[in-house]
Motif scaffolding. Structure first.
Motif, PDB file in Angstrom:
ATOM      1  N   MET A   1      -5.398   6.494  -0.574  1.00 25.98           N
ATOM      2  CA  MET A   1      -4.008   6.624  -0.200  1.00 25.98           C
ATOM      3  C   MET A   1      -3.307   5.297  -0.505  1.00 25.98           C
ATOM      4  SD  MET A   1      -2.417   7.640   3.539  1.00 25.98           S
ATOM      5  CE  MET A   1      -3.324   9.154   3.593  1.00 25.98           C
ATOM      6  N   PRO A   2      -2.163   5.338  -1.222  1.00 24.99           N
ATOM      7  CA  PRO A   2      -1.438   4.100  -1.514  1.00 24.99           C
ATOM      8  C   PRO A   2      -1.016   3.378  -0.238  1.00 24.99           C
ATOM      9  CG  PRO A   2      -0.605   5.912  -2.846  1.00 24.99           C
ATOM     10  CD  PRO A   2      -1.576   6.493  -1.861  1.00 24.99           C
ATOM     11  N   PRO A   3      -0.925   2.050  -0.297  1.00 19.95           N
ATOM     12  CA  PRO A   3      -0.607   1.277   0.908  1.00 19.95           C
ATOM     13  C   PRO A   3       0.711   1.660   1.567  1.00 19.95           C
ATOM     14  CG  PRO A   3      -1.327  -0.177  -0.839  1.00 19.95           C
ATOM     15  CD  PRO A   3      -1.204   1.191  -1.436  1.00 19.95           C
ATOM     16  N   ASN A   4       1.720   2.008   0.779  1.00 19.40           N
ATOM     17  CA  ASN A   4       3.006   2.339   1.412  1.00 19.40           C
ATOM     18  C   ASN A   4       2.915   3.631   2.215  1.00 19.40           C
ATOM     19  OD1 ASN A   4       2.797   4.005  -0.839  1.00 19.40           O
ATOM     20  ND2 ASN A   4       4.937   3.819  -1.382  1.00 19.40           N
ATOM     21  N   ILE A   5       2.171   4.599   1.731  1.00 19.07           N
ATOM     22  CA  ILE A   5       1.995   5.853   2.467  1.00 19.07           C
ATOM     23  C   ILE A   5       1.143   5.609   3.708  1.00 19.07           C
ATOM     24  CG2 ILE A   5       1.095   8.198   2.343  1.00 19.07           C
ATOM     25  CD1 ILE A   5       1.723   8.113  -0.665  1.00 19.07           C
ATOM     26  N   ALA A   6       0.098   4.827   3.564  1.00 21.21           N
ATOM     27  CA  ALA A   6      -0.760   4.517   4.708  1.00 21.21           C
ATOM     28  C   ALA A   6       0.019   3.775   5.784  1.00 21.21           C
ATOM     29  CB  ALA A   6      -1.958   3.692   4.250  1.00 21.21           C
ATOM     30  N   ALA A   7       0.902   2.857   5.376  1.00 20.33           N
ATOM     31  CA  ALA A   7       1.705   2.116   6.352  1.00 20.33           C
ATOM     32  C   ALA A   7       2.643   3.052   7.108  1.00 20.33           C
ATOM     33  CB  ALA A   7       2.505   1.021   5.658  1.00 20.33           C
ATOM     34  N   ILE A  68      12.468  -5.965 -12.050  1.00 19.47           N
ATOM     35  CA  ILE A  68      12.630  -5.073 -10.895  1.00 19.47           C
ATOM     36  C   ILE A  68      11.277  -4.799 -10.254  1.00 19.47           C
ATOM     37  CG2 ILE A  68      13.274  -2.725 -10.205  1.00 19.47           C
ATOM     38  CD1 ILE A  68      15.463  -2.903 -12.422  1.00 19.47           C
ATOM     39  N   GLY A  69      10.265  -4.579 -11.084  1.00 23.11           N
ATOM     40  CA  GLY A  69       8.920  -4.364 -10.555  1.00 23.11           C
ATOM     41  C   GLY A  69       8.386  -5.584  -9.818  1.00 23.11           C
ATOM     42  N   ALA A  70       8.691  -6.768 -10.334  1.00 20.83           N
ATOM     43  CA  ALA A  70       8.251  -8.000  -9.663  1.00 20.83           C
ATOM     44  C   ALA A  70       8.953  -8.156  -8.309  1.00 20.83           C
ATOM     45  CB  ALA A  70       8.529  -9.206 -10.545  1.00 20.83           C
ATOM     46  N   CYS A  71      10.214  -7.738  -8.236  1.00 24.97           N
ATOM     47  CA  CYS A  71      10.934  -7.800  -6.962  1.00 24.97           C
ATOM     48  C   CYS A  71      10.313  -6.857  -5.927  1.00 24.97           C
ATOM     49  CB  CYS A  71      12.403  -7.462  -7.156  1.00 24.97           C
ATOM     50  SG  CYS A  71      13.324  -8.748  -8.020  1.00 24.97           S
ATOM     51  N   ALA A  72       9.675  -5.809  -6.384  1.00 22.79           N
ATOM     52  CA  ALA A  72       9.036  -4.872  -5.463  1.00 22.79           C
ATOM     53  C   ALA A  72       7.796  -5.480  -4.815  1.00 22.79           C
ATOM     54  CB  ALA A  72       8.656  -3.588  -6.196  1.00 22.79           C
ATOM     55  N   LEU A  73       7.276  -6.557  -5.381  1.00 20.79           N
ATOM     56  CA  LEU A  73       6.106  -7.206  -4.781  1.00 20.79           C
ATOM     57  C   LEU A  73       6.445  -7.911  -3.475  1.00 20.79           C
ATOM     58  CD1 LEU A  73       4.437  -8.696  -7.975  1.00 20.79           C
ATOM     59  CD2 LEU A  73       3.761  -6.656  -6.685  1.00 20.79           C
ATOM     60  N   ILE A  74       7.705  -8.289  -3.304  1.00 21.20           N
ATOM     61  CA  ILE A  74       8.093  -9.004  -2.077  1.00 21.20           C
ATOM     62  C   ILE A  74       7.924  -8.118  -0.841  1.00 21.20           C
ATOM     63  CG2 ILE A  74      10.005 -10.135  -0.880  1.00 21.20           C
ATOM     64  CD1 ILE A  74      10.975 -10.997  -3.727  1.00 21.20           C
ATOM     65  N   PRO A  75       8.526  -6.913  -0.801  1.00 18.21           N
ATOM     66  CA  PRO A  75       8.288  -6.085   0.386  1.00 18.21           C
ATOM     67  C   PRO A  75       6.846  -5.592   0.465  1.00 18.21           C
ATOM     68  CG  PRO A  75       9.715  -4.925  -1.162  1.00 18.21           C
ATOM     69  CD  PRO A  75       9.530  -6.317  -1.677  1.00 18.21           C
ATOM     70  N   ALA A  76       6.185  -5.453  -0.680  1.00 17.90           N
ATOM     71  CA  ALA A  76       4.793  -5.013  -0.635  1.00 17.90           C
ATOM     72  C   ALA A  76       3.912  -6.060   0.047  1.00 17.90           C
ATOM     73  CB  ALA A  76       4.277  -4.742  -2.042  1.00 17.90           C
ATOM     74  N   ALA A  77       4.277  -7.325  -0.103  1.00 21.24           N
ATOM     75  CA  ALA A  77       3.518  -8.384   0.565  1.00 21.24           C
ATOM     76  C   ALA A  77       3.717  -8.368   2.071  1.00 21.24           C
ATOM     77  CB  ALA A  77       3.932  -9.740  -0.005  1.00 21.24           C
ATOM     78  N   LEU A  78       4.776  -7.730   2.549  1.00 22.81           N
ATOM     79  CA  LEU A  78       5.056  -7.688   3.985  1.00 22.81           C
ATOM     80  C   LEU A  78       4.443  -6.482   4.676  1.00 22.81           C
ATOM     81  CD1 LEU A  78       8.801  -8.763   3.810  1.00 22.81           C
ATOM     82  CD2 LEU A  78       6.819 -10.183   4.301  1.00 22.81           C
ATOM     83  N   TYR A  79       3.753  -5.617   3.934  1.00 18.88           N
ATOM     84  CA  TYR A  79       3.112  -4.437   4.548  1.00 18.88           C
ATOM     85  C   TYR A  79       2.047  -4.862   5.547  1.00 18.88           C
ATOM     86  CZ  TYR A  79       5.007  -0.791   1.487  1.00 18.88           C
ATOM     87  OH  TYR A  79       5.817   0.081   0.849  1.00 18.88           O
ATOM     88  N   PRO A  80       1.916  -4.129   6.621  1.00 18.63           N
ATOM     89  CA  PRO A  80       0.816  -4.431   7.550  1.00 18.63           C
ATOM     90  C   PRO A  80      -0.513  -3.980   6.937  1.00 18.63           C
ATOM     91  CG  PRO A  80       2.046  -2.523   8.303  1.00 18.63           C
ATOM     92  CD  PRO A  80       2.769  -3.058   7.094  1.00 18.63           C
TER      93      PRO A  80
END
Length: 82
Positions: A1-7, A68-80
């Motif tokens: 399961m991708p991290p965003n869905i799991a979060a 744009i894809g690199a900018c998406a790494l910022i919120p991805a780094a904040l995932y629990p």
């Protein structure tokens, strides 16, 4: 399961899963549509200038997509990550 869905599923109660799934699907589709539209505008603008060959316009658009894809790494780094 991708991290965003799991979060999403770890932060909502079991009874809220259907609403969370629907919200995730809607946001995913809207985000994809807006991202595609943005890249089309960037490409069209680069092609309309006519200063460089079409390959350069596509390369310019590719770099926008990469940024744009690199900018998406910022919120991805904040995932629990538990």
């Amino acid at each position: 399961m991708p991290p965003n869905i799991a979060a999403i599923y770890t932060t909502v109660q079991h009874s809220q899963n259907p609403a969370a799934t629907s919200a995730r699907t809607v946001l995913n589709r809207i985000g994809g549509s807006l991202g595609t539209a943005l890249l089309v505008v960037v490409l069209q603008h680069a092609l309309a200038r006519g200063e460089a060959p079409a390959a350069d316009a596509y390369a310019h658009t590719f770099w926008w997509a990469l940024a744009i894809g690199a900018c998406a790494l910022i919120p991805a780094a904040l995932y629990p990550w538990h």
